[in-house]
Design an enzyme around this catalytic site. Structure first.
Site, PDB file in Angstrom:
ATOM      1  N   ASP A   4      -6.794 -18.834 -29.195  1.00 17.90           N
ATOM      2  CA  ASP A   4      -7.834 -17.812 -29.054  1.00 17.90           C
ATOM      3  C   ASP A   4      -8.601 -17.965 -27.750  1.00 17.90           C
ATOM      4  O   ASP A   4      -8.486 -18.993 -27.068  1.00 17.90           O
ATOM      5  CB  ASP A   4      -8.792 -17.865 -30.257  1.00 17.90           C
ATOM      6  N   ASN A  20     -16.640 -21.893 -42.098  1.00 17.94           N
ATOM      7  CA  ASN A  20     -16.419 -20.745 -42.991  1.00 17.94           C
ATOM      8  C   ASN A  20     -14.929 -20.524 -43.274  1.00 17.94           C
ATOM      9  O   ASN A  20     -14.550 -19.491 -43.798  1.00 17.94           O
ATOM     10  CB  ASN A  20     -17.038 -19.479 -42.394  1.00 17.94           C
ATOM     11  N   HIS A  55     -12.489 -20.407 -41.008  1.00 15.18           N
ATOM     12  CA  HIS A  55     -11.658 -19.728 -40.015  1.00 15.18           C
ATOM     13  C   HIS A  55     -10.677 -20.693 -39.361  1.00 15.18           C
ATOM     14  O   HIS A  55     -10.933 -21.879 -39.221  1.00 15.18           O
ATOM     15  CB  HIS A  55     -12.487 -18.933 -38.987  1.00 15.18           C
ATOM     16  N   GLU A 106     -11.665 -14.817 -38.915  1.00 17.24           N
ATOM     17  CA  GLU A 106     -12.862 -14.941 -39.738  1.00 17.24           C
ATOM     18  C   GLU A 106     -12.566 -14.454 -41.165  1.00 17.24           C
ATOM     19  O   GLU A 106     -11.542 -13.797 -41.398  1.00 17.24           O
ATOM     20  CB  GLU A 106     -13.977 -14.094 -39.110  1.00 17.24           C
TER      21      GLU A 106
END
Ligand code: GLP
Length: 263
Positions: free
Chosen positions: A67, A136, A138, A143
């Protein structure tokens, strides 16, 4: 999912680096999927050290980063291109043309994301994908609610991720709110996945990834669908797992079978 319970963060990094070095020795034109964040830094240091000692060459390796932030210039101190240059690439003999990042500048991003995917396929697919995990759940910047079939695309970052990233930016700076990330489908196509999680802040995420239901609301749980994933955990990251004794026993027995040449 195979669970590797490391003694500490250093031990986890050493184990992951050893796997990558073994794969590289077996296949000098290895296709590596790379991650950023604080977690893989120890692995990258070990890869650079092994190269400096003359044990391995990266001259034929191809890399694909997971990313990058949208519109953050390549030379920005917080860009993932800067991170990779500083922590890994500048110490290696990896040709710059073998390094790939998702497209994050200019127009026509979706078409260029497809080209990124096509380039991975052209290189023969990712052999080893390195991953960290966000609090979270990811992976990359997939996400919660990311499609489990997603491919490389633009993602809007959640509040929680923005909070986690805020510490890297100065008071007047506006951290990026968008990123381009390989999709969960892209990650699941890798032949082997090595995920590292370190420290108490990752304990709940690790539990959901390993022992929770598969859900797009917790993207790392999609790794349960992959046939060759190893999660390297320090004791704190592993602290909320309920079947820890079983994982320890499984790993020890598998290693014994491997040493005996039976696996
Ligand atoms: C970022 C990256 C992820 C990484 C995560 C965890 O969000 N996009 O690939 O896994 O941070 O970072 P850290 O290793 O610093 O905890």
């Amino acid at each position: 999912m195979e669970i590797a319970l490391a003694r500490n963060a250093e031990d986890a990094a050493a184990q992951v680096a050893d796997v990558i070095l073994a794969r590289l020795k077996a296949k000098p034109d290895l296709v590596l999927g790379l991650a950023t964040g604080s977690t893989p830094i120890g692995v990258y240091r070990r890869l650079r050290d092994a190269h400096a000692r003359g044990e391995v060459s990266f001259a034929r390796v191809r890399t694909f980063n997971l990313d990058e932030y949208l519109d953050l210039p390549a030379d920005h101190p917080q860009s993932y291109r800067t991170f990779m240059r500083e922590h890994l690439f500048q110490g290696l003999d990896l040709p710059p043309e073998n390094v790939h990042f998702p497209p994050t500048e200019g127009r026509d991003l979706l078409r260029r994301c497809e080209e990124y995917e096509a380039r991975i396929v052209e290189c023969g697919g990712i052999d080893v994908q390195l991953l960290g995990i966000g609090r979270n759940g990811h992976i990359g910047f997939n996400e919660p609610t990311s499609s489990l079939a997603s491919r490389t695309r633009v993602k809007t970052l959640t509040e929680r991720t923005l909070e986690d990233n805020a510490r890297f930016y100065g008071p007047g700076e506006r951290p990026p709110v968008l990123a381009v990330t390989m999709g969960i489908g892209t990650i699941l196509d890798a032949r082997e996945v090595l995920l590292q999680a370190i420290g108490p802040k990752k304990a709940q995420a690790v539990r959901s990834m390993v022992e929770g239901p598969v859900s797009s609301f917790f993207p790392a749980s999609a790794l349960q669908l992959h046939r060759r994933v190893t999660a390297y955990l320090d004791p704190e990251a592993a602290s909320l797992l309920t079947m820890i004794a079983y994982y320890r026993r499984t790993r020890a027995q598998d290693e014994e079978l491997r040493r005996a040449g039976r696996l």
